[in-house]
Design a protein around this motif. Structure first.
Motif, PDB file in Angstrom:
ATOM      1  N   GLY A   1      26.578  56.104   0.268  1.00  0.00           N
ATOM      2  CA  GLY A   1      27.791  55.727   0.984  1.00  0.00           C
ATOM      3  C   GLY A   1      28.402  54.467   0.406  1.00  0.00           C
ATOM      4  O   GLY A   1      29.627  54.364   0.246  1.00  0.00           O
ATOM      5  N   ALA A   2      27.566  53.498   0.082  1.00  0.00           N
ATOM      6  CA  ALA A   2      28.062  52.255  -0.519  1.00  0.00           C
ATOM      7  C   ALA A   2      28.683  52.535  -1.887  1.00  0.00           C
ATOM      8  O   ALA A   2      29.711  51.946  -2.251  1.00  0.00           O
ATOM      9  N   ARG A   3      28.073  53.437  -2.648  1.00  0.00           N
ATOM     10  CA  ARG A   3      28.639  53.796  -3.952  1.00  0.00           C
ATOM     11  C   ARG A   3      30.000  54.472  -3.791  1.00  0.00           C
ATOM     12  O   ARG A   3      30.923  54.234  -4.583  1.00  0.00           O
ATOM     13  N   ALA A   4      30.122  55.334  -2.775  1.00  0.00           N
ATOM     14  CA  ALA A   4      31.395  56.019  -2.534  1.00  0.00           C
ATOM     15  C   ALA A   4      32.483  55.019  -2.182  1.00  0.00           C
ATOM     16  O   ALA A   4      33.621  55.114  -2.662  1.00  0.00           O
ATOM     17  N   VAL A   5      32.152  54.042  -1.355  1.00  0.00           N
ATOM     18  CA  VAL A   5      33.133  53.015  -1.003  1.00  0.00           C
ATOM     19  C   VAL A   5      33.524  52.226  -2.247  1.00  0.00           C
ATOM     20  O   VAL A   5      34.713  52.013  -2.526  1.00  0.00           O
TER      21      VAL A   5
ATOM     22  N   GLU B   1      35.816  46.976   8.226  1.00  0.00           N
ATOM     23  CA  GLU B   1      34.699  47.236   9.132  1.00  0.00           C
ATOM     24  C   GLU B   1      34.256  48.696   9.100  1.00  0.00           C
ATOM     25  O   GLU B   1      33.070  48.993   9.081  1.00  0.00           O
ATOM     26  N   VAL B   2      35.197  49.637   9.076  1.00  0.00           N
ATOM     27  CA  VAL B   2      34.802  51.048   9.046  1.00  0.00           C
ATOM     28  C   VAL B   2      34.128  51.385   7.721  1.00  0.00           C
ATOM     29  O   VAL B   2      33.169  52.178   7.677  1.00  0.00           O
ATOM     30  N   LEU B   3      34.550  50.763   6.625  1.00  0.00           N
ATOM     31  CA  LEU B   3      33.918  50.998   5.324  1.00  0.00           C
ATOM     32  C   LEU B   3      32.508  50.427   5.289  1.00  0.00           C
ATOM     33  O   LEU B   3      31.578  51.056   4.775  1.00  0.00           O
ATOM     34  N   ARG B   4      32.339  49.228   5.852  1.00  0.00           N
ATOM     35  CA  ARG B   4      30.997  48.632   5.931  1.00  0.00           C
ATOM     36  C   ARG B   4      30.085  49.493   6.798  1.00  0.00           C
ATOM     37  O   ARG B   4      28.918  49.715   6.462  1.00  0.00           O
ATOM     38  N   GLN B   5      30.602  49.968   7.920  1.00  0.00           N
ATOM     39  CA  GLN B   5      29.789  50.783   8.818  1.00  0.00           C
ATOM     40  C   GLN B   5      29.383  52.094   8.152  1.00  0.00           C
ATOM     41  O   GLN B   5      28.233  52.530   8.254  1.00  0.00           O
ATOM     42  N   PHE B   6      30.334  52.714   7.438  1.00  0.00           N
ATOM     43  CA  PHE B   6      30.010  53.966   6.745  1.00  0.00           C
ATOM     44  C   PHE B   6      28.914  53.725   5.715  1.00  0.00           C
ATOM     45  O   PHE B   6      27.965  54.515   5.603  1.00  0.00           O
ATOM     46  N   ALA B   7      29.030  52.636   4.953  1.00  0.00           N
ATOM     47  CA  ALA B   7      28.026  52.334   3.930  1.00  0.00           C
ATOM     48  C   ALA B   7      26.655  52.109   4.563  1.00  0.00           C
ATOM     49  O   ALA B   7      25.637  52.578   4.046  1.00  0.00           O
ATOM     50  N   ARG B   8      26.619  51.400   5.686  1.00  0.00           N
ATOM     51  CA  ARG B   8      25.335  51.163   6.360  1.00  0.00           C
ATOM     52  C   ARG B   8      24.717  52.478   6.826  1.00  0.00           C
ATOM     53  O   ARG B   8      23.507  52.690   6.694  1.00  0.00           O
ATOM     54  N   GLU B   9      25.537  53.352   7.371  1.00  0.00           N
ATOM     55  CA  GLU B   9      25.022  54.612   7.914  1.00  0.00           C
ATOM     56  C   GLU B   9      24.633  55.596   6.813  1.00  0.00           C
ATOM     57  O   GLU B   9      23.632  56.302   6.937  1.00  0.00           O
ATOM     58  N   ALA B  10      25.416  55.665   5.756  1.00  0.00           N
ATOM     59  CA  ALA B  10      25.178  56.648   4.696  1.00  0.00           C
ATOM     60  C   ALA B  10      24.236  56.119   3.623  1.00  0.00           C
ATOM     61  O   ALA B  10      23.804  56.873   2.753  1.00  0.00           O
TER      62      ALA B  10
ATOM     63  N   ILE C   1      42.648  54.027   1.379  1.00  0.00           N
ATOM     64  CA  ILE C   1      41.831  52.846   1.687  1.00  0.00           C
ATOM     65  C   ILE C   1      42.621  51.555   1.533  1.00  0.00           C
ATOM     66  O   ILE C   1      43.246  51.299   0.501  1.00  0.00           O
ATOM     67  N   ASP C   2      42.579  50.760   2.577  1.00  0.00           N
ATOM     68  CA  ASP C   2      43.138  49.416   2.596  1.00  0.00           C
ATOM     69  C   ASP C   2      41.959  48.486   2.891  1.00  0.00           C
ATOM     70  O   ASP C   2      41.515  48.395   4.036  1.00  0.00           O
ATOM     71  N   PRO C   3      41.407  47.814   1.861  1.00  0.00           N
ATOM     72  CA  PRO C   3      40.183  47.037   2.081  1.00  0.00           C
ATOM     73  C   PRO C   3      40.291  46.010   3.199  1.00  0.00           C
ATOM     74  O   PRO C   3      39.317  45.761   3.909  1.00  0.00           O
ATOM     75  N   ALA C   4      41.460  45.414   3.369  1.00  0.00           N
ATOM     76  CA  ALA C   4      41.621  44.405   4.418  1.00  0.00           C
ATOM     77  C   ALA C   4      41.602  45.055   5.800  1.00  0.00           C
ATOM     78  O   ALA C   4      40.893  44.627   6.702  1.00  0.00           O
TER      79      ALA C   4
ATOM     80  N   ARG D   1      40.482  55.819  11.395  1.00  0.00           N
ATOM     81  CA  ARG D   1      39.032  55.698  11.225  1.00  0.00           C
ATOM     82  C   ARG D   1      38.401  57.064  10.973  1.00  0.00           C
ATOM     83  O   ARG D   1      37.580  57.235  10.065  1.00  0.00           O
ATOM     84  N   GLY D   2      38.783  58.043  11.771  1.00  0.00           N
ATOM     85  CA  GLY D   2      38.231  59.388  11.606  1.00  0.00           C
ATOM     86  C   GLY D   2      38.616  60.006  10.273  1.00  0.00           C
ATOM     87  O   GLY D   2      37.799  60.672   9.618  1.00  0.00           O
TER      88      GLY D   2
END
Length: 198
Positions: free
Chosen positions: A109-113, A96-105, A89-92, A62-63
């Motif tokens: 952040g969503a574009r980066a994901v 959750e960590v990718l969704r959380q990063f996008a919400r925070e950034a 990155i393994d989407p499956a 995660r870190g």
């Protein structure tokens, strides 16, 4: 010899990092950020320090993901950060960590994901849905996700790959979110054109 010293540091850091993965990540981040100040330097962590990479993957995934995604927000991002993220990155597994990063950034952040996904990895479609539902008014996110579907690697005919992608996209056509359904329709149309061409 630099290679011997790097190998020794890699082994020692990985051993110590298995006990204190947060401290290992802090050290690695300092190294990576220092490397970013030297524009001609390539530093793929998984190649240069493979034991450290594997230790962080296993002990502080995660870190590691969050560090690389944070670096990916830099508009002057070197290509080797892109490579590390796409490799990791393994989407499956990481949904959750990718969704959380996008919400925070936020939108960046969503574009980066969206930029660092691969269409044929398990979990791509679920994460694509998350991004479209959350940020579907952003053309860049929709374009980046669709871009993954119109590229890739295959041997022989591309038809089986395209067919599988069409089937997955069609599952989203009846989604209750209109932005997602519209995006899925555009994707299906484009993939069907590619299928006919192949």
């Amino acid at each position: 010899d630099n290679n011997i010293r790097r190998h020794d540091w890699d082994g020692l850091a990985a051993k110590l990092g298995s006990q204190e993965p947060d401290r290992l990540l802090e050290s690695v981040e300092r190294v990576v950020r220092k490397t970013l100040t030297k524009p001609d330097t390539r530093f793929n962590l998984s190649d240069e320090l493979p034991l450290v990479w594997r230790t962080l993957e296993g002990r502080n995934r995660r870190g590691l993901l969050r560090m690389l995604l944070q670096l990916a927000l830099n508009p002057e991002l070197p290509y080797w950060i892109d490579l590390m993220l796409s490799q990791l990155i393994d989407p499956a597994q990481d949904r959750e960590v990718l969704r959380q990063f996008a919400r925070e950034a936020g939108i960046e952040g969503a574009r980066a994901v969206a930029l660092h996904l691969e269409a044929d990895k398990p979990g791509f479609w679920g994460l694509a849905r998350d991004l479209i539902v959350g940020w579907g008014d952003d053309d860049r996110i929709k374009e980046r996700l669709a871009g993954h579907l119109f590229s890739g690697s295959w041997s022989g005919s591309a038809v089986p790959m395209i067919t599988a992608r069409i089937q997955n996209a069609k599952k989203l056509l009846a989604d209750s979110d209109p932005k997602l359904a519209q995006w899925a329709q555009e994707v299906v149309s484009g993939l069907e054109d590619w299928h006919r061409h192949e």
